[in-house]
Design a protein around this motif. Sequence first.
Motif, PDB file in Angstrom:
ATOM      1  N   GLY A   1     -45.733  -5.811   7.742  1.00 52.53           N
ATOM      2  CA  GLY A   1     -45.359  -6.720   7.482  1.00 52.53           C
ATOM      3  C   GLY A   1     -44.964  -6.935   5.772  1.00 52.53           C
ATOM      4  O   GLY A   1     -44.186  -7.636   5.711  1.00 52.53           O
ATOM      5  N   ALA A   2     -45.905  -5.936   4.851  1.00 57.49           N
ATOM      6  CA  ALA A   2     -45.524  -6.773   3.665  1.00 57.49           C
ATOM      7  C   ALA A   2     -44.573  -5.934   3.700  1.00 57.49           C
ATOM      8  O   ALA A   2     -44.440  -5.529   1.671  1.00 57.49           O
ATOM      9  N   SER A   3     -44.609  -4.697   4.002  1.00 59.25           N
ATOM     10  CA  SER A   3     -43.375  -3.759   3.593  1.00 59.25           C
ATOM     11  C   SER A   3     -42.055  -4.025   4.336  1.00 59.25           C
ATOM     12  O   SER A   3     -40.524  -2.972   3.768  1.00 59.25           O
ATOM     13  N   THR A   4     -41.595  -5.407   4.661  1.00 57.08           N
ATOM     14  CA  THR A   4     -40.617  -5.924   5.437  1.00 57.08           C
ATOM     15  C   THR A   4     -39.961  -7.057   4.369  1.00 57.08           C
ATOM     16  O   THR A   4     -40.111  -8.491   5.716  1.00 57.08           O
ATOM     17  N   ALA A   5     -39.758  -6.989   3.383  1.00 60.84           N
ATOM     18  CA  ALA A   5     -39.286  -8.381   2.706  1.00 60.84           C
ATOM     19  C   ALA A   5     -37.856  -7.926   2.769  1.00 60.84           C
ATOM     20  O   ALA A   5     -36.864  -7.438   1.586  1.00 60.84           O
ATOM     21  N   PHE A   6     -37.296  -9.096   3.993  1.00 55.86           N
ATOM     22  CA  PHE A   6     -35.723  -8.477   3.513  1.00 55.86           C
ATOM     23  C   PHE A   6     -35.172  -9.989   3.910  1.00 55.86           C
ATOM     24  O   PHE A   6     -33.656  -9.777   3.177  1.00 55.86           O
ATOM     25  N   ALA A   7     -35.781 -11.109   3.435  1.00 53.89           N
ATOM     26  CA  ALA A   7     -35.042 -12.488   3.854  1.00 53.89           C
ATOM     27  C   ALA A   7     -34.887 -13.142   2.362  1.00 53.89           C
ATOM     28  O   ALA A   7     -33.686 -14.070   2.565  1.00 53.89           O
TER      29      ALA A   7
ATOM     30  N   GLY B   1     -21.956  -8.098  -4.677  1.00 54.73           N
ATOM     31  CA  GLY B   1     -20.800  -9.382  -3.882  1.00 54.73           C
ATOM     32  C   GLY B   1     -22.198  -9.876  -3.345  1.00 54.73           C
ATOM     33  O   GLY B   1     -21.578 -11.292  -2.485  1.00 54.73           O
ATOM     34  N   TYR B   2     -23.187  -9.953  -2.885  1.00 51.71           N
ATOM     35  CA  TYR B   2     -23.663 -10.799  -1.846  1.00 51.71           C
ATOM     36  C   TYR B   2     -24.166 -12.115  -2.843  1.00 51.71           C
ATOM     37  O   TYR B   2     -24.712 -11.994  -3.271  1.00 51.71           O
ATOM     38  N   ARG B   3     -24.513 -12.883  -1.965  1.00 54.99           N
ATOM     39  CA  ARG B   3     -25.887 -14.078  -2.068  1.00 54.99           C
ATOM     40  C   ARG B   3     -26.842 -14.284  -1.997  1.00 54.99           C
ATOM     41  O   ARG B   3     -27.005 -13.717  -0.666  1.00 54.99           O
ATOM     42  N   PHE B   4     -27.854 -15.518  -2.164  1.00 54.23           N
ATOM     43  CA  PHE B   4     -29.512 -15.744  -1.386  1.00 54.23           C
ATOM     44  C   PHE B   4     -29.153 -15.410  -0.223  1.00 54.23           C
ATOM     45  O   PHE B   4     -29.833 -14.665   0.840  1.00 54.23           O
ATOM     46  N   GLY B   5     -28.416 -16.438   0.280  1.00 49.90           N
ATOM     47  CA  GLY B   5     -27.948 -16.816   1.822  1.00 49.90           C
ATOM     48  C   GLY B   5     -27.702 -15.446   2.194  1.00 49.90           C
ATOM     49  O   GLY B   5     -28.182 -15.734   3.775  1.00 49.90           O
TER      50      GLY B   5
ATOM     51  N   PHE C   1     -28.899 -12.631   2.335  1.00 54.25           N
ATOM     52  CA  PHE C   1     -29.851 -11.585   2.636  1.00 54.25           C
ATOM     53  C   PHE C   1     -30.900 -12.614   3.803  1.00 54.25           C
ATOM     54  O   PHE C   1     -31.785 -12.293   3.922  1.00 54.25           O
ATOM     55  N   PHE C   2     -30.758 -14.455   3.731  1.00 52.00           N
ATOM     56  CA  PHE C   2     -31.971 -14.955   3.970  1.00 52.00           C
ATOM     57  C   PHE C   2     -31.100 -14.540   5.713  1.00 52.00           C
ATOM     58  O   PHE C   2     -32.163 -14.741   6.321  1.00 52.00           O
ATOM     59  N   SER C   3     -29.740 -15.198   5.891  1.00 50.16           N
ATOM     60  CA  SER C   3     -29.467 -15.393   7.845  1.00 50.16           C
ATOM     61  C   SER C   3     -29.572 -13.470   8.047  1.00 50.16           C
ATOM     62  O   SER C   3     -30.000 -13.220   9.022  1.00 50.16           O
ATOM     63  N   LEU C   4     -28.976 -12.768   7.615  1.00 48.62           N
ATOM     64  CA  LEU C   4     -29.734 -11.469   7.897  1.00 48.62           C
ATOM     65  C   LEU C   4     -30.865 -10.634   7.983  1.00 48.62           C
ATOM     66  O   LEU C   4     -31.250 -10.228   8.722  1.00 48.62           O
ATOM     67  N   GLY C   5     -31.511 -11.520   6.569  1.00 49.12           N
ATOM     68  CA  GLY C   5     -32.887 -10.791   6.856  1.00 49.12           C
ATOM     69  C   GLY C   5     -33.809 -11.546   8.219  1.00 49.12           C
ATOM     70  O   GLY C   5     -34.945 -10.327   8.361  1.00 49.12           O
ATOM     71  N   ILE C   6     -34.135 -12.790   8.287  1.00 53.79           N
ATOM     72  CA  ILE C   6     -35.030 -12.807   8.866  1.00 53.79           C
ATOM     73  C   ILE C   6     -34.712 -12.753   9.986  1.00 53.79           C
ATOM     74  O   ILE C   6     -35.179 -12.304  11.118  1.00 53.79           O
ATOM     75  N   ILE C   7     -33.401 -12.742  11.013  1.00 53.11           N
ATOM     76  CA  ILE C   7     -33.035 -11.725  11.925  1.00 53.11           C
ATOM     77  C   ILE C   7     -33.525 -10.368  12.247  1.00 53.11           C
ATOM     78  O   ILE C   7     -34.610  -9.714  12.619  1.00 53.11           O
ATOM     79  N   LEU C   8     -33.028  -9.588  11.170  1.00 52.40           N
ATOM     80  CA  LEU C   8     -34.014  -8.248  10.836  1.00 52.40           C
ATOM     81  C   LEU C   8     -35.252  -8.278  10.808  1.00 52.40           C
ATOM     82  O   LEU C   8     -36.009  -7.238  11.738  1.00 52.40           O
ATOM     83  N   THR C   9     -35.822  -9.140  10.199  1.00 50.79           N
ATOM     84  CA  THR C   9     -36.755  -9.749  10.417  1.00 50.79           C
ATOM     85  C   THR C   9     -37.935  -9.981  11.472  1.00 50.79           C
ATOM     86  O   THR C   9     -39.194  -9.077  12.249  1.00 50.79           O
ATOM     87  N   VAL C  10     -37.626 -10.333  12.719  1.00 54.60           N
ATOM     88  CA  VAL C  10     -37.983 -11.005  13.936  1.00 54.60           C
ATOM     89  C   VAL C  10     -38.048  -9.667  14.523  1.00 54.60           C
ATOM     90  O   VAL C  10     -38.447  -8.993  15.483  1.00 54.60           O
ATOM     91  N   VAL C  11     -36.729  -9.295  14.781  1.00 53.19           N
ATOM     92  CA  VAL C  11     -36.299  -8.210  15.144  1.00 53.19           C
ATOM     93  C   VAL C  11     -37.635  -6.715  15.613  1.00 53.19           C
ATOM     94  O   VAL C  11     -38.131  -6.423  16.419  1.00 53.19           O
ATOM     95  N   VAL C  12     -38.010  -6.586  13.987  1.00 52.76           N
ATOM     96  CA  VAL C  12     -38.317  -5.384  13.508  1.00 52.76           C
ATOM     97  C   VAL C  12     -39.996  -6.100  13.988  1.00 52.76           C
ATOM     98  O   VAL C  12     -41.252  -5.483  14.314  1.00 52.76           O
ATOM     99  N   GLY C  13     -40.649  -7.369  13.820  1.00 50.68           N
ATOM    100  CA  GLY C  13     -41.794  -7.958  14.113  1.00 50.68           C
ATOM    101  C   GLY C  13     -42.003  -7.736  15.869  1.00 50.68           C
ATOM    102  O   GLY C  13     -43.347  -7.579  15.941  1.00 50.68           O
ATOM    103  N   ILE C  14     -40.916  -7.501  16.379  1.00 52.57           N
ATOM    104  CA  ILE C  14     -41.468  -7.984  17.607  1.00 52.57           C
ATOM    105  C   ILE C  14     -41.809  -7.060  18.078  1.00 52.57           C
ATOM    106  O   ILE C  14     -42.154  -6.135  18.781  1.00 52.57           O
ATOM    107  N   THR C  15     -40.515  -5.497  17.746  1.00 54.01           N
ATOM    108  CA  THR C  15     -40.568  -4.084  18.094  1.00 54.01           C
ATOM    109  C   THR C  15     -42.053  -3.676  17.807  1.00 54.01           C
ATOM    110  O   THR C  15     -42.674  -2.765  17.752  1.00 54.01           O
ATOM    111  N   SER C  16     -42.825  -3.684  16.363  1.00 53.54           N
ATOM    112  CA  SER C  16     -43.852  -3.299  16.275  1.00 53.54           C
ATOM    113  C   SER C  16     -44.833  -3.832  16.824  1.00 53.54           C
ATOM    114  O   SER C  16     -46.268  -3.419  16.660  1.00 53.54           O
TER     115      SER C  16
END
Length: 293
Positions: free
Chosen positions: A228-234, A250-254, A256-271
């Motif tokens: 979890g400490a190495s999964t700073a996607f949001a 050309g990314y915005r803060f939002g 990272f948050f919108s895609l990062g939260i989804i990616l964090t949940v997927v990696v979290g459930i799998t892990s």
Amino acid sequence: TTTAVSTSLNAIASFTNTSGSADGPPKRSAADFGLAGSSYTKLRAGDTLLLEMPRAYVDTLRSYKRHFASVSILRLYLPSQRDFVQEARFCVSLACLVVIFVLPAIGVQTLLTLALATSCVCVAIGCITVNQAWQSINYRVLLTIAASYGLGAALQTTKVAKFLSIALTDLGTVLPPVAFLFAVFFFTAMLSCVVSNAATVVLLYAVLRDSDVDGLRKSQTMLALLIGASTAFATPIGYQTNLMVLTPGGYRFGDFFSLGIILTVVVGITSSFLIWAMPESILPPDIVPASRA
């Protein structure tokens, strides 16, 4: 017909910085450019120059976009000939890349020491110039990383991080094992998005090492913490590479948050399921004592 011209960068800059008449640049003597002969050569828009100069001057010449529409490097030797200097530089730079990945992984030397050493080697053999080395340093990234340690110290001083980690431990009494692992993973990942991953592990390890959850070994909880400490996607400030691609992409803060939260949940459930299913033969119950952490 392409004219072969042998000149220096100073002569080119002197020529291009001189304003000409309405119908084109002024006439210049070949002697002004260190050329043999006394005939005049008048350059106009669209002319092609074949210039012989040190390789390091090419990037500087490309910066004169107002005067040169295109600057490219031509291979003037026969295909059968080989540039042994360039091949040697390629091999050395590839070896430096392997060294900087392998030696820190096996604990021979720290990453910082090897990064400084290999950078000096690349400059010394001519892979890059000193100016290129300084220009490659992203000071905004360094400043943001340094500031994140201050935020981590503030969370630790105000006891906010400790309060949250204790509340997370209490969840182990009401959540099933897999759900508790996911809670540890997700909370750690979210904290790592605003604090450095090293600081996050330091803050949460002291509390989670004493946790006792039915159906879980302590090593499983620690593994969920580390992943979890190495999964700073949001957030873009969660890790250095996030900041490196923020502006060029050309990314915005939002974003990272919108895609990062989804990616964090997927990696979290799998892990969480994989960690919970690990047998003791792969992940023993013992953990590293606090004095060695």
